[in-house]
Enzyme design. Structure first.
Site, short mmCIF file in Angstrom:
data_model
loop_
_atom_site.label_atom_id
_atom_site.label_comp_id
_atom_site.label_asym_id
_atom_site.label_seq_id
_atom_site.Cartn_x
_atom_site.Cartn_y
_atom_site.Cartn_z
N LYS A 157 -10.99 2.78 -3.02
CA LYS A 157 -10.26 2.06 -4.06
C LYS A 157 -11.22 1.55 -5.13
CE LYS A 157 -6.69 0.24 -0.92
NZ LYS A 157 -6.28 -0.94 -0.14
N GLN B 266 -6.59 -6.55 2.39
CA GLN B 266 -6.54 -5.36 3.24
C GLN B 266 -6.12 -5.71 4.68
OE1 GLN B 266 -7.13 -2.17 2.17
NE2 GLN B 266 -6.54 -1.47 4.20
N ASP C 222 0.20 -4.71 -4.22
CA ASP C 222 0.77 -3.92 -3.11
C ASP C 222 2.29 -3.91 -3.13
OD1 ASP C 222 -1.07 -2.55 -1.57
OD2 ASP C 222 -1.63 -4.29 -0.39
#
Length: 286
Positions: free
Chosen positions: A52, A96, A119
């Site tokens: 990412k 995460q 997200d």
């Protein structure tokens, strides 16, 4: 003949559009910023976060990776999130998974400003998705990336029967909502579904996201169906495989995503796309 959906190629298109959008924002003095927080040293998470960060930097974004020890307390993590919520240079915040046992993951999801929820997991944004609320808000990246792939390959869900196997808040539920909003008739199936394979065979569009290697075989697929395999599993030989037995699906599915090279590249590309959108939206007064 079964046609392979090339997720890498579609992701390349999305990334090119994102790079253009980043350049346009730069001309306005705005640099999209994303902060990724990782707690602990889970190997898969480390690789994903590194990918990412690389992609964001390559596209010209401001990318921050905050690595925290596994002993980090919930209060410490909440304080870090609060700081990023207040930081105007950060437009998207991602924590995460998985998180250590001492941290309440739903509480962490709630703590992220819904306008920076890259997200798309915050209940406010999930609620907007479920109700097909008008306006701009982030949507879970893997399902959104799948919808982009379907559109790129000319698959219109309207009027089709769709089956989503898996009911996670990361893939299954938002995927079902997106397909419903696109006028498909949607069934969510899961481990408790009676005669799961018979349900799978009804699908014009079949999305499988269970984490069970080769759960679905060619015999479970309606001829000509579009099959989206979200799984990332290892077989007995350690080979990376999906939730769908790719080989036996050949000649039965009309379209199918491979593993790897299907859904995976689209998830990161869509995350970058969403970060840029959050930067754009933050500059527009409501």
């Amino acid at each position: 003949m079964t046609k392979i959906i090339d997720g890498k190629a579609v992701a390349k298109k999305v990334n090119a559009q994102t790079a253009t959008a980043v350049a346009e924002l730069a001309a306005q003095g705005i640099q999209p910023g994303i902060a990724v927080i990782i707690v602990g040293d889970d190997a898969a998470s480390q690789i994903y976060v590194r990918n990412k960060n690389r992609k964001a930097t390559k596209l010209g974004m401001h990318s921050v990776v905050r690595q925290l020890p596994a002993t980090t307390s919930q209060d410490e993590l909440l304080a870090i999130i609060a700081a990023y919520n207040a930081d105007d240079s950060i437009h998207g915040i991602l924590v995460q998974s998985p998180l250590p046992a001492q941290i309440n993951e739903p509480l962490i999801t709630m703590a992220i400003d819904s306008k920076k929820d890259v997200d798309g997991f915050h209940p406010t944004n999930v609620g907007k998705l479920i109700t097909n609320f008008p306006g701009n808000y982030p949507v879970a990246n893997t399902p959104r990336g799948i919808m982009t792939m379907l559109a790129d390959y000319g698959v219109d869900p309207a009027g089709k029967t769709a089956v989503v196997i898996g009911r996670s808040t990361i893939v299954g539920k938002p995927m079902a909502a997106l397909l419903t909003n696109a006028n498909a008739t949607v069934t969510i199936a899961h481990s408790k579904t009676a005669d799961l394979k018979a349900v799978a065979r009804t699908a014009d569009i079949l999305v499988v996201a269970t984490g069970i290697a080769h759960l679905i075989t060619g015999a479970d697929i309606k001829p000509g169906a579009t099959v989206i395999d979200v799984g990332m599993d290892r077989d007995e030989n350690g080979k990376l495989v999906g939730d769908v037995d790719f080989d036996s699906a050949q000649g039965i599915a009309g379209l199918i995503t491979p593993v790897p090279g299907g859904v995976g590249p689209m998830t990161i590309a869509t995350l970058m796309q969403t970060t840029v959108e959050l930067a754009k939206w933050s500059d527009v007064s409501e």
